[in-house]
Design an enzyme around this catalytic site. Structure first.
Site, PDB file in Angstrom:
ATOM      1  N   GLU A 104      79.469  23.162  27.434  1.00  0.00           N
ATOM      2  CA  GLU A 104      79.283  24.651  28.115  1.00  0.00           C
ATOM      3  C   GLU A 104      80.581  25.215  27.989  1.00  0.00           C
ATOM      4  O   GLU A 104      81.739  24.401  28.538  1.00  0.00           O
ATOM      5  CB  GLU A 104      78.705  24.717  29.533  1.00  0.00           C
TER       6      GLU A 104
ATOM      7  N   GLU B 179      75.655  19.170  35.522  1.00  0.00           N
ATOM      8  CA  GLU B 179      76.602  19.503  36.494  1.00  0.00           C
ATOM      9  C   GLU B 179      76.335  18.672  37.757  1.00  0.00           C
ATOM     10  O   GLU B 179      76.130  19.110  38.739  1.00  0.00           O
ATOM     11  CB  GLU B 179      76.877  20.973  36.781  1.00  0.00           C
TER      12      GLU B 179
HETATM   13  C1  BGP Z   1      76.778  26.548  34.617  1.00  0.00           C
HETATM   14  C2  BGP Z   1      75.493  26.209  34.607  1.00  0.00           C
HETATM   15  C3  BGP Z   1      74.561  27.034  33.562  1.00  0.00           C
HETATM   16  C4  BGP Z   1      75.129  28.472  33.492  1.00  0.00           C
HETATM   17  C5  BGP Z   1      76.524  28.569  33.390  1.00  0.00           C
HETATM   18  C6  BGP Z   1      76.990  29.931  33.443  1.00  0.00           C
HETATM   19  O1  BGP Z   1      77.395  26.161  35.972  1.00  0.00           O
HETATM   20  O2  BGP Z   1      75.096  24.833  34.132  1.00  0.00           O
HETATM   21  O3  BGP Z   1      73.391  26.921  33.799  1.00  0.00           O
HETATM   22  O4  BGP Z   1      74.230  29.585  33.591  1.00  0.00           O
HETATM   23  O5  BGP Z   1      77.222  28.043  34.620  1.00  0.00           O
HETATM   24  O6  BGP Z   1      77.047  30.626  34.759  1.00  0.00           O
HETATM   25  P1  BGP Z   1      76.358  31.867  35.071  1.00  0.00           P
HETATM   26  O7  BGP Z   1      75.141  31.998  34.335  1.00  0.00           O
HETATM   27  O8  BGP Z   1      76.039  31.965  36.451  1.00  0.00           O
HETATM   28  O9  BGP Z   1      77.278  32.819  34.452  1.00  0.00           O
END
Ligand code: BGP
Length: 469
Positions: free
Chosen positions: A364, A172
């Site tokens: 993701e 990201e």
């Molecule tokens: C993204 C990141 C991840 C991740 C995901 C979910 O922004 O790349 O590392 O964890 O989001 O977010 P969260 O874990 O805060 O729910």
């Protein structure tokens, strides 16, 4: 039929080292920025690691990875996305010689994946810059980091060239603007940073990313090296043309990073923006040459969408970890306020493919939710996570529609395939996995793993190559 997933589609799941491995000081690992961020994006960094930081132990993946990879293999995973913790390989980040024990760990992990026919997809930098680089150099504000990162990449490419074919340079990368410390190891408090500072740091990362692509291709001619963008999908809140322009401007904050990675140079809209705002970046002619090493594919995270408007009185700000924007009255939100918008995934895939004609990879996607572990009649423990299945199913249906539209999609790795510590709030209560991990926000729990209902569902999805959703 075209509206099927391609035969060689890479089905799998994703995690990041700092959110699952634990063992934060084991085998010579140095501290990373995550070790002093006990509350994620909420709350300040600490001076030293503190006991309430759940990431220090994570889900103990460092010691349990064999058991975990076996479970992922049971679901039929074709690919497993994880990151290499830079500070395991170079504990401070600026050394010349790597830490052999750190290298050995990833050798063993990748071997374990390959034993089951699972391709590792490796993020080189996932929100885990060595802390020393943050404190001594102010992270990516310093041009020196390009050299340290290149040395790190050279080291891991050389070591794993026969094991890892798929690489991502920075997780990201556009999040640097929202979370400079977590994303780019910038120690200076955010409110003291100017736009010029942030664009200069972004420039260093972009050059480093292109340099990694160049070095990677030299060492591994068959490797596929991609960028990774936080996919912030924006709609205009109203049909007011001013809202459409607002959307266009917000979109560019994200697309800028994909534009440079895919086209090898800064687009005119940002050069004009720099001029208009007296932003003067230090860009050498060597930088310009390096930037020409473009990526093989574009990967992105997609959780939700948001709205842009010039009429803030008509809506309210949305939740979301890094997303700013306004609520869309047509979509529902998760318990954490992230707007759930499967159709937005089809739109995003088409938009990116129309713009770049490069293969795309969804690396993701998923639903963070509170799960309840129950004991079934046969004594087995599980989670009835129908809500998660529904979220994933609806997104995969739209990914399939996008393939039908003509998008070239390489694969899909849902986020947090096994429960891990969340990034934005550093909680364990917020779970994404197909596998439940018995660990809780107060640090209690046996760390035992249990298969959720979604485990069996995803296994069926992969076995049918997405026919049975
Ligand atoms: C993204 C990141 C991840 C991740 C995901 C979910 O922004 O790349 O590392 O964890 O989001 O977010 P969260 O874990 O805060 O729910």
């Amino acid at each position: 039929m075209i509206n099927q997933f391609p035969k060689d589609f890479l089905w799998g799941g994703a995690v990041a080292a700092n959110q699952c491995e634990g063992a934060y000081l084991e085998d010579g690992k140095g501290l990373s920025v995550q070790d002093v961020l006990p509350h994620g994006l909420k709350g300040e960094r600490t001076e030293q690691p503190t006991e309430d930081n759940l990431k220090l132990e994570g889900i103990d993946f460092y010691h349990r990875y064999k058991e975990d990879i076996k479970l992922l293999a049971e679901m039929g995973f074709k690919v497993f996305r994880t990151s290499i913790a830079w500070s395991r390989i170079f504990p401070q980040g600026d050394e010349n010689q790597p830490n052999e024990k750190g290298l050995q760990f990833y050798d063993d992990l990748f071997d374990e994946c390959l034993r089951y026919g699972i391709e590792p997809l490796v993020t080189l930098s996932h929100y885990e810059t060595p802390l020393y680089l943050a404190e001594q150099y102010d992270g990516w504000r310093s041009r020196k980091l390009i050299g340290f990162y290149a040395n790190y990449c050279q080291t891991v490419f050389t070591r794993y060239k026969n094991k890892v074919k798929y690489w991502l340079t920075f997780n990201e990368i556009n999040s640097l603007f929202h979370a400079p410390f977590m994303s780019a190891g910038i120690n200076t408090p955010k409110h003291e940073l100017t736009e010029q500072d942030l664009y200069q740091a972004a420039h260093h990362e972009l050059v480093a990313s292109a340099l990694a692509t160049k070095i990677g291709h030299e060492i591994m001619p068959n490797a596929k090296i991609g960028c990774m963008i936080l996919g912030i999908t924006v709609y205009p809140l109203t049909p007011d043309p001013a809202d459409v322009i607002q959307m266009m401007l917000q979109d560019r904050e994200t697309l800028l990073f994909a534009d440079i990675h895919a086209r090898g140079k800064y687009p005119t809209y940002i050069l004009n923006y720099f001029k208009a705002n007296n932003i003067v970046l230090e860009v050498t002619s060597e930088d310009e040459e390096i930037l020409k090493h473009t990526v093989d594919f574009i990967s992105f995270s997609y959780y939700s969408s948001t709205c842009a408007t010039t009429h803030p009185e008509l809506s309210e700000p949305t939740g979301g970890n890094l997303i700013k924007g306004y609520k869309n009255p047509y979509v529902k939100a998760s318990e954490w306020g992230w707007q759930i918008d499967p159709k937005g995934l089809r739109y995003t895939l088409n938009k990116l493919y129309d713009r770049y004609q490069l293969p795309l990879f969804i690396v993701e996607n998923g639903l963070g939710a509170v799960d309840e572990l129950i004991t079934q009649e046969d004594g087995e423990k599980t989670v009835e996570d129908e809500y998660r299945i529904q979220y994933l199913r609806e997104h995969l249906l739209e990914a399939r529609n996008a393939i039908h539209d003509g998008v070239e999609l390489m694969g899909y790795t849902s986020w947090g395939c096994i429960d891990i510590v969340s990034a934005s709030t550093a909680e364990l209560r917020k779970r994404y996995g197909y596998i439940y991990v018995d660990r809780h926000d107060d640090g209690s729990g046996s760390l035992e793993r249990y298969k959720k209902k979604s485990f069996y569902w995803y296994k069926g999805v992969i076995a049918s190559n997405g026919e049975c959703l």
